[in-house]
Design an enzyme around this catalytic site. Structure first.
Site, PDB file in Angstrom:
ATOM      1  N   HIS A 112     -11.478  -5.504   8.349  1.00  0.00           N
ATOM      2  CA  HIS A 112     -12.006  -5.417   6.974  1.00  0.00           C
ATOM      3  C   HIS A 112     -13.383  -4.767   6.945  1.00  0.00           C
ATOM      4  CE1 HIS A 112      -8.882  -8.464   6.406  1.00  0.00           C
ATOM      5  NE2 HIS A 112      -8.948  -8.221   5.114  1.00  0.00           N
TER       6      HIS A 112
ATOM      7  N   GLU B 128       0.820  -1.221   0.000  1.00  0.00           N
ATOM      8  CA  GLU B 128       0.000   0.000   0.000  1.00  0.00           C
ATOM      9  C   GLU B 128       0.854   1.271   0.000  1.00  0.00           C
ATOM     10  OE1 GLU B 128      -0.724  -2.680   1.839  1.00  0.00           O
ATOM     11  OE2 GLU B 128      -2.723  -3.241   1.136  1.00  0.00           O
TER      12      GLU B 128
END
Lengths: 338, 333
Positions: free
Chosen positions: A140, A71
């Protein structure tokens, strides 16, 4: 649902939230060779949510780039490419993963223009999913919109309909500022009408009145717009007229439309899926307290997730997350019916 | 010392390397002095001792190539063509500085010169450089992106993610590690289990080379070869320039962490007097010619300080401008 940004002469087309995002990307990539998509599984896989399906076929692996699970590199590389004239769209698969790229977003992307004395153009769009898709637990499921509201320099966009998803994403891609574009996972399959126009864009900083009402305002963010409309329909049966306002962008925030609505109804609920403490509603409530207190007949009521990590167990998760019934309860509290 | 004979370079080129190294050294010393005098409000992380890597590497780049720099970045900027006037004005927090007084030393940038910014975050600029390299590759441009960073940055996640991606996509990027043996106040050998950080490149599928970071021509040659590789589409290179900083991590750092005798050893390898002596020994310049270059640098710095001093301070409310390209109501309140 009226929207002054929709030209009455342009045909509307029914499409899903997911398709709306895809269309905006595809149309912009056809229009501008500087636009490209980069992220984990966006190419061959078509995005884990299927948003970029088949884009690889049209644009090839140069412009629909599968990346490693990195990321920092995804966001930082997007920033570097943007600084030298590209218009990257980078995808971060889950909002929770934004923190992996935290330095790049908060210290590099957001501040590049300011630190350079206004010289750096940063036309970078960071697309990211938000919200709880069900039993996905604490890493998540988060709605991290407000984490970055405290970081000046990045715009924060929260579409709630297919039309807004398409129009706001186009504005993000064509703009010169970095944008965090939050896509509620549980809205991807929802359908709606959007203008069939490759130049249709929704400007930032203009809230949308999703439903007009007289008695109470719900300012709802992202997926909570849908829940607020359901709650409003339910309260209509009790002859309570609910106005639903969708800010559409949290940064910039269309204070005027929010204040105008509250001035009309004199009651307000602020709803989002993010945790209550310092969620987007905290900023909105503080702003209303500072600038609209004279219109209010009661407290500013917030609806959001309880301040615990999102649990895996469905019953526990449901207990923590806000939904339409929580908005109904909040609305009725003004009439002592909670 | 690089193997090539000095006479294989043009005199102008060698004079320019010398001038720039002197400029970097003297700029730092002047900035330190002006900080003491109160002209400069912020911290200074000087690169005194590391001039050869900054000047050698940037000498191998073209104007169209880009760099990302670090908290110890004044040398990188001056090497890439940064104007000491605008740099000094920025350090002095003036409206005429490179960043209108909003960035300071840690955020100096000039996009027209391909300087994508110094950086206050260790390793923060490395992925940015990779992104610029990606853009050059996608557009078929023969440009190169070079990221300066220190030994400390090679222990950051950003370094590893960025090198992996650059290797994977064969991007035209040069990773220039200035290994000055200290990450802030902790010796390099207490921060990583290997001494030769260039080895890390191999795990990302491209070469890592070690050079004498105090030899401007050695750094120049290594960077030139890496740039040629990048322009030929052969992908990235990491260069580890072994060097040493002669001053603290920041001005005022008590430097209690130095190993005994280490500074004296490295002082013998000071890049500027050594290069000056080489130029004299080769008979290419006489002492007067080099003295004149040094005097010219001092005159430029006098001018830079005067420029900074005479510049207006920004109005406080200017702080609200330049955050976004497109402003809206409700953006800044």
């Amino acid at each position: 649902m009226s929207d002054k940004n929709v030209n009455a002469n342009i045909e509307m087309k029914e499409l899903s939230f997911s398709e709306a995002i895809r269309e905006a990307m595809v149309e912009e990539m056809r229009r501008d060779p500087g636009v490209f998509l980069m992220g984990e599984d966006v190419g061959v896989f078509g995005g884990v949510w299927g948003v970029s399906h088949d884009m690889l076929d049209e644009f090839g692996p140069e412009r629909v780039r599968d990346t490693p699970i990195s990321e920092i590199a995804i966001v930082g590389t997007g920033l570097g490419a943007a600084m030298v004239g590209m218009r990257p769209i980078v995808e971060i698969m889950f909002g929770d993963f934004l923190m992996c790229a935290g330095d790049q977003i908060a210290n590099q992307v957001a501040k590049a223009r300011f630190m350079s004395g206004g010289k750096a153009d940063v036309p970078l769009t960071i697309r990211v999913t938000t919200g709880a898709p069900g039993s996905s637990a604490a890493q998540h499921s988060q709605s991290p919109e407000s984490w970055f509201m405290n970081v000046p320099g990045i715009k924060i966009v929260t579409p709630a309909t297919p039309a807004d998803a398409k129009g706001l994403l186009r504005t993000a891609i064509r703009g010169a500022d970095p944008v965090l574009f939050f896509e509620p996972k549980m809205l991807y399959a929802d359908k709606g009408a959007a203008p069939d126009d490759p130049d249709f864009a929704v400007p930032f900083g203009e809230a949308r009145v999703a439903r007009e009402g007289r008695d109470v305002t719900v300012i709802a963010v992202g997926i909570m717009v849908k829940h607020a409309l359901a709650a409003a329909a339910q309260l209509a049966e009790d002859d309570i007229s609910v106005e639903v306002v969708d800010p559409r962008t949290l940064v910039p925030l269309d204070k005027k439309t929010l204040i105008d609505s509250v001035a009309k109804t004199s009651r307000v609920v602020v709803a989002h899926e993010a945790h209550l403490r310092s969620g987007p509603g905290a900023e909105i409530a503080a702003m209303l307290a500072e600038e609209a207190i004279e219109y209010l007949d009661g407290p500013i009521v917030r609806v959001g997730a309880k301040n615990v990590p999102l649990p895996y167990n469905p019953a526990l998760e449901n207990y923590v997350l806000p939904d339409a019934s929580d908005i109904v309860r909040a609305l009725k509290s003004f009439w002592g019916k909670a | 010392m690089s193997d090539k004979e000095l006479t294989s370079y043009s005199k102008d080129f060698l004079a320019e390397l010398f001038r720039k190294m002197v400029l970097v050294r003297e700029f730092e010393l002047r900035a330190i002095e002006e900080r003491r005098n109160g002209l400069i409000p912020g911290f200074i992380h000087s690169c005194v001792g590391q001039e050869a890597s900054a000047v050698g590497a940037t000498a191998a780049l073209t104007q169209e190539d880009v760099i990302t720099s670090t908290h110890r970045g004044h040398g990188h900027l001056l090497g890439k063509g940064g104007d000491p006037k605008y740099m000094m004005a920025e350090l002095a927090a003036r409206s005429t500085g490179y960043c209108l007084g909003r960035g300071g030393s840690l955020h100096l940038a000039d996009f027209e010169l391909g300087i994508l910014g110094a950086n206050g975050i260790v390793g923060g600029g490395i992925p940015i450089a990779v992104g610029a390299g990606l853009a050059f590759q996608m557009r078929g441009e023969k440009r190169v992106s070079l990221s300066f960073f220190g030994d400390g940055a090679t222990n950051e996640g950003a370094f590893h993610e960025a090198l992996n991606l650059a290797g994977l996509w064969s991007l035209p990027v040069i990773f220039l590690c200035e290994n000055n043996l200290y990450g802030e106040g902790t010796p390099q050998d207490q921060q990583a289990p290997i001494a030769d950080l260039a080895k890390r490149a191999e795990s990302y599928g491209f070469p890592g080379e070690i050079v004498d970071g105090n030899d401007v021509l050695a750094v120049y040659e290594a960077t030139k070869a890496a740039a040629a590789r990048a322009r030929a589409g052969e992908g990235p290179t990491m260069i580890e320039a072994k060097t040493y900083r002669f001053r603290g991590h920041y001005e005022g750092d008590p430097q209690i962490y130095r190993k005994p005798g280490e500074m004296a050893e490295w002082r013998k390898r000071d890049p500027i007097p050594n290069f000056r002596q080489r130029l004299l020994d080769a008979g290419l310049f006489d002492a007067e010619a080099l003295d004149e270059i040094e005097a010219d640098v001092q005159a430029d710095l006098d001018e830079a300080v005067a420029f900074a001093e005479s510049a207006p301070a920004p109005k406080p409310e200017e702080a609200l401008a330049g955050v976004y390209a497109e402003t809206h109501d409700g953006l800044i309140f």
